[in-house]
Design a protein around this motif. Structure first.
Motif, PDB file in Angstrom:
ATOM      1  N   LEU A 171       0.841  -1.179   0.000  1.00 49.85           N
ATOM      2  CA  LEU A 171       0.000   0.000   0.000  1.00 49.85           C
ATOM      3  C   LEU A 171       0.889   1.247   0.000  1.00 49.85           C
ATOM      4  CD1 LEU A 171      -3.098   0.568   0.385  1.00 49.85           C
ATOM      5  CD2 LEU A 171      -2.609   0.801   2.818  1.00 49.85           C
ATOM      6  N   ARG A 172       0.507   2.247  -0.770  1.00 51.63           N
ATOM      7  CA  ARG A 172       1.206   3.539  -0.686  1.00 51.63           C
ATOM      8  C   ARG A 172       0.530   4.359   0.409  1.00 51.63           C
ATOM      9  NH1 ARG A 172       0.971   2.815  -6.324  1.00 51.63           N
ATOM     10  NH2 ARG A 172      -0.745   4.311  -6.567  1.00 51.63           N
ATOM     11  N   MET A 173       0.997   4.163   1.632  1.00 51.33           N
ATOM     12  CA  MET A 173       0.310   4.731   2.786  1.00 51.33           C
ATOM     13  C   MET A 173       0.249   6.246   2.743  1.00 51.33           C
ATOM     14  SD  MET A 173      -1.460   4.296   5.462  1.00 51.33           S
ATOM     15  CE  MET A 173      -1.317   2.555   5.850  1.00 51.33           C
ATOM     16  N   GLU A 174       1.328   6.899   2.284  1.00 52.49           N
ATOM     17  CA  GLU A 174       1.311   8.355   2.224  1.00 52.49           C
ATOM     18  C   GLU A 174       0.173   8.851   1.334  1.00 52.49           C
ATOM     19  OE1 GLU A 174       3.889   6.465   1.590  1.00 52.49           O
ATOM     20  OE2 GLU A 174       5.638   7.113   2.752  1.00 52.49           O
ATOM     21  N   GLU A 175      -0.020   8.180   0.210  1.00 54.72           N
ATOM     22  CA  GLU A 175      -1.069   8.584  -0.721  1.00 54.72           C
ATOM     23  C   GLU A 175      -2.459   8.359  -0.120  1.00 54.72           C
ATOM     24  OE1 GLU A 175      -2.212   7.578  -5.384  1.00 54.72           O
ATOM     25  OE2 GLU A 175      -0.188   7.137  -4.624  1.00 54.72           O
ATOM     26  N   VAL A 176      -2.614   7.237   0.578  1.00 52.29           N
ATOM     27  CA  VAL A 176      -3.897   6.931   1.222  1.00 52.29           C
ATOM     28  C   VAL A 176      -4.218   7.968   2.295  1.00 52.29           C
ATOM     29  CG1 VAL A 176      -5.079   5.268   2.714  1.00 52.29           C
ATOM     30  CG2 VAL A 176      -3.808   4.465   0.716  1.00 52.29           C
ATOM     31  N   LEU A 177      -3.222   8.285   3.128  1.00 55.21           N
ATOM     32  CA  LEU A 177      -3.463   9.255   4.194  1.00 55.21           C
ATOM     33  C   LEU A 177      -3.668  10.659   3.657  1.00 55.21           C
ATOM     34  CD1 LEU A 177      -0.945   7.942   6.885  1.00 55.21           C
ATOM     35  CD2 LEU A 177      -3.436   7.654   6.835  1.00 55.21           C
TER      36      LEU A 177
ATOM     37  N   ASP B 151      -3.541  -2.072  14.201  1.00 55.03           N
ATOM     38  CA  ASP B 151      -3.435  -1.530  12.844  1.00 55.03           C
ATOM     39  C   ASP B 151      -4.375  -0.320  12.754  1.00 55.03           C
ATOM     40  OD1 ASP B 151      -3.196  -1.208  10.114  1.00 55.03           O
ATOM     41  OD2 ASP B 151      -4.346  -2.993   9.570  1.00 55.03           O
ATOM     42  N   LEU B 152      -3.821   0.838  12.675  1.00 53.58           N
ATOM     43  CA  LEU B 152      -2.524   1.342  12.272  1.00 53.58           C
ATOM     44  C   LEU B 152      -1.420   0.996  13.276  1.00 53.58           C
ATOM     45  CD1 LEU B 152      -3.253   4.972  11.080  1.00 53.58           C
ATOM     46  CD2 LEU B 152      -2.780   3.030   9.645  1.00 53.58           C
ATOM     47  N   LYS B 153      -0.194   0.853  12.743  1.00 56.83           N
ATOM     48  CA  LYS B 153       0.940   0.746  13.630  1.00 56.83           C
ATOM     49  C   LYS B 153       1.444   2.144  13.948  1.00 56.83           C
ATOM     50  CE  LYS B 153       4.255  -0.272   9.898  1.00 56.83           C
ATOM     51  NZ  LYS B 153       5.290  -1.228   9.446  1.00 56.83           N
ATOM     52  N   THR B 154       2.358   2.204  14.905  1.00 56.42           N
ATOM     53  CA  THR B 154       2.765   3.484  15.495  1.00 56.42           C
ATOM     54  C   THR B 154       3.209   4.518  14.476  1.00 56.42           C
ATOM     55  OG1 THR B 154       3.410   2.360  17.526  1.00 56.42           O
ATOM     56  CG2 THR B 154       4.330   4.542  17.140  1.00 56.42           C
ATOM     57  N   GLU B 155       4.121   4.124  13.567  1.00 56.81           N
ATOM     58  CA  GLU B 155       4.649   5.122  12.630  1.00 56.81           C
ATOM     59  C   GLU B 155       3.578   5.644  11.690  1.00 56.81           C
ATOM     60  OE1 GLU B 155       6.794   1.202  11.494  1.00 56.81           O
ATOM     61  OE2 GLU B 155       5.803   2.065  13.242  1.00 56.81           O
ATOM     62  N   HIS B 156       2.576   4.817  11.378  1.00 56.20           N
ATOM     63  CA  HIS B 156       1.497   5.279  10.521  1.00 56.20           C
ATOM     64  C   HIS B 156       0.542   6.209  11.276  1.00 56.20           C
ATOM     65  CE1 HIS B 156       2.116   1.617   7.667  1.00 56.20           C
ATOM     66  NE2 HIS B 156       2.911   2.630   7.377  1.00 56.20           N
ATOM     67  N   VAL B 157       0.409   5.996  12.589  1.00 50.25           N
ATOM     68  CA  VAL B 157      -0.384   6.931  13.391  1.00 50.25           C
ATOM     69  C   VAL B 157       0.229   8.326  13.295  1.00 50.25           C
ATOM     70  CG1 VAL B 157      -1.086   7.571  15.735  1.00 50.25           C
ATOM     71  CG2 VAL B 157      -1.255   5.187  14.991  1.00 50.25           C
ATOM     72  N   ARG B 158       1.532   8.394  13.436  1.00 48.03           N
ATOM     73  CA  ARG B 158       2.196   9.710  13.364  1.00 48.03           C
ATOM     74  C   ARG B 158       2.058  10.315  11.971  1.00 48.03           C
ATOM     75  NH1 ARG B 158       7.782  10.213  16.635  1.00 48.03           N
ATOM     76  NH2 ARG B 158       7.353  12.370  16.049  1.00 48.03           N
ATOM     77  N   MET B 159       2.158   9.491  10.939  1.00 51.79           N
ATOM     78  CA  MET B 159       1.976   9.988   9.582  1.00 51.79           C
ATOM     79  C   MET B 159       0.584  10.567   9.404  1.00 51.79           C
ATOM     80  SD  MET B 159       3.847   6.967   7.384  1.00 51.79           S
ATOM     81  CE  MET B 159       3.002   7.452   5.884  1.00 51.79           C
ATOM     82  N   ALA B 160      -0.415   9.886   9.961  1.00 50.15           N
ATOM     83  CA  ALA B 160      -1.793  10.370   9.845  1.00 50.15           C
ATOM     84  C   ALA B 160      -1.962  11.715  10.550  1.00 50.15           C
ATOM     85  CB  ALA B 160      -2.754   9.333  10.427  1.00 50.15           C
TER      86      ALA B 160
END
Length: 580
Positions: free
Chosen positions: A487-493, A513-522
């Motif tokens: 998944l291109r997480m940056e694009e999704v967020l 899920d989300l994992k920690t680093e994706h929480v911060r990205m969001a």
């Protein structure tokens, strides 16, 4: 009986080699089994097919005798000669020999002389000074074995899910807190930092003396056996989940620094020790000292951070991922979301789909936790395997939700759905159905094997539907059995931020899920979150705590999490987000 897999066959061959070495057999014979194991490990063809075709013994290094043993193991699930070999030697030697610094013959010697039949028993013998009494061993041997045992445990102790270990640790902690003489006690380690997986459990307590505390601790019914005991540390193994627990007991004046030290992480500590040195201080579990040896008063962890001219850093953030810089600058968030902030639980199933409890039972369980609302989000019609609801079922469920809301006071069930995001990105109900629901979670449940581009476009397409409020378990991972789908997480967020889609932090222990680093990205993109329980039983409402821990590790503040709002505000904000 299911036949053993290739990995099991390889392990049996390696075990036979070790057992032959322990018996003092011809080294060429034992090496033959190791060579055969190496050959099978590098084999790309199916082992069963080779056996059926009679081609196994044609492989280099595998003669007829070993081929026959592999055949017996694959066809019967047992190997008589292997079992006979094991019976000739002391129990537990195959575990002992995996400890670095301990060869096959020495493992047998210790097993026979001292009666040790496990690594735990060997560690106990070393700490009691019994190993040095065996011919060929000394004090240095004991020290080397203890170091080897630590390496063995580090490489062989499987990390367990946070959700498996935390309830066990909290029950044990509650017991420790009531032991005679205990002043303060807490969990430490990765468990206190709410890491996704944990190894051993660390407990830290303060008392005037450790001996009486250890006596009571070792006698607790949860304890299977004592691994070792010293002046300030006692290690035991529990009956439940075969967990190792290390209890450290120190004077109360050292409790805060000991708790901080044994909470970690290592990277966080290294940075703090450097900051301390710049200020002429030394930090350890035994306190904070000036260069001249003067010990400073540190009543709690916040005082330790004040000595370093920085904000208090909560345990979940201590990973050296920017928290130190933020605390030094006074920019660390001081309103991380807490349990007390939560008014409702998101993402729950009942017996209407694949849940185990009725709607009323789920409502009363939420009420018992002090929650004000619970989103009822059954599976949708495409999830046939999970009892997904047809449109008529959904409408009949709404009637029952109304009845439960009338009878169970203080908590409100919200009418929702966990709708499947289909392969095309469409949602599994018509807009006419979805617009009647108070909460719509969209999740991927099938076709996880799509490539990165396909899966990204699938989610982006789903975000175009104005009735989708929340993206559920966004990466589809299952710890430790299934990797996230590509998944291109940056694009999704980015698109979630643009379209006002809220993102779930799923608290099911296997997901987180989300994992920690994706929480911060969001959060960096202004995406709002919900912390959820993904409850399929009443007891699963407790998963909310694991989701909360993950959100805090990602620096989520109270205002970032929508289920800190009342039910009315929650519904209104979901709709407002999408209308913006």
């Amino acid at each position: 009986m299911k036949p053993p897999d290739k990995a099991t066959v390889i392990q049996v061959l390696r075990d036979i080699s070790l057992l032959l070495q322990m018996k003092g057999e011809n080294p060429f014979r034992s090496r033959a089994y190791d060579s055969a194991a190496d050959r099978l490990a590098g084999l790309s063809e199916d082992l069963g097919a080779l056996l059926r075709d009679g081609r196994l013994q044609e492989l280099p290094g595998i003669g007829q005798a070993i081929a026959d043993k592999v055949s017996e193991l694959l066809t019967t699930g047992r190997l008589a000669s292997y079992e006979a070999l094991r019976a000739e030697l002391p129990a537990g030697v195959l575990e002992l020999v995996r400890v670095p610094e301990l060869g096959p013959k020495k493992a047998v010697l210790l097993a026979r002389q001292l009666g040790v039949d496990s690594v735990d028993a060997l560690e106990k013998a070393c700490r009691e000074g019994r190993v040095r009494q065996v011919a060929g061993f000394g004090e240095k041997s004991e020290a080397n074995l203890l170091a080897g045992i630590e390496l063995y445990r580090r490489s062989n102790n499987p990390r367990r899910l946070l959700g498996e270990v935390l309830p066990v640790a909290e029950r044990l902690l509650a017991s420790v807190q009531t032991l005679p003489g205990v002043i303060r006690a807490s969990v430490g380690g990765s468990l206190r930092r709410r890491a996704e997986t944990v190894g051993d459990v660390d407990l830290i307590a303060s008392a005037a003396g450790a001996s009486a505390v250890f006596d009571a601790f070792c006698a607790a019914p949860e304890v299977a056996h004592v691994i070792g005991r010293g002046e300030s540390k006692c290690s035991v193994r529990l009956h439940e989940k075969d967990l190792q627990v290390d209890l450290r007991v120190l004077p109360d004046e050292d409790f805060a620094t000991a708790l901080h030290h044994f909470t970690g992480s290592r990277a966080h500590h290294v940075r703090l020790r450097g900051l301390a040195q710049e200020r002429g201080l030394k930090i350890s579990e035994w306190g904070v000292h000036r260069a001249d040896g003067t010990k400073l008063h540190v009543p709690d962890e916040a005082a330790l951070y004040r000595l370093l001219d920085m904000q208090y850093i909560p345990p979940e953030l201590r990973e050296d991922t920017g928290e130190i810089e933020a605390a030094l600058a006074g920019k660390l968030p001081e309103d991380l979301v807490t349990w007390e902030d939560l008014q409702g639980a998101v993402h729950a199933h009942s017996t209407w789909s694949d849940g185990k409890n009725s709607l009323e039972e789920m409502a009363r369980a939420a009420q018992a936790l002090g929650l004000k609302f619970l989103t009822v989000t059954e599976h949708s019609q495409a999830s046939i395997y999970a009892g997904g609801l047809k449109e008529d079922d959904l409408r009949r469920q709404w009637e029952e939700i109304d009845r439960v809301n009338d009878s169970v006071k203080g908590v409100r069930l919200l009418k929702g759905i966990e709708v499947d995001i289909l392969e095309s990105g469409a949602l599994d109900y018509t807009d006419a159905v979805l617009e009647q629901l108070e909460v719509v979670i969209g999740s991927v449940h099938v076709r996880h094997g799509m490539d990165e581009d396909q899966m990204t476009r699938r989610l982006l397409k789903a975000f175009d539907n104005p009735h989708l409020h929340i993206l559920g378990h966004p990466t589809g991972r299952m710890l430790p059995s299934r990797e996230p789908y590509p998944l291109r997480m940056e694009e999704v967020l980015d698109k979630a931020a643009e379209r006002g889609v809220v993102v779930e932090v799923n608290g099911k222990p296997e997901r987180l899920d989300l994992k920690t680093e994706h929480v911060r990205m969001a959060l960096e993109r202004g995406v709002k979150l919900v912390v959820s329980c993904d409850a399929h039983r009443a007891v699963d409402l407790g998963n909310l705590a694991f989701s909360l821990g993950t959100a805090r590790r990602g620096w989520a503040r109270r205002g970032d999490v929508l289920n800190t709002l009342s039910a009315e505000q929650f519904i209104a904000t979901l709709r407002k987000q999408r209308a913006a």
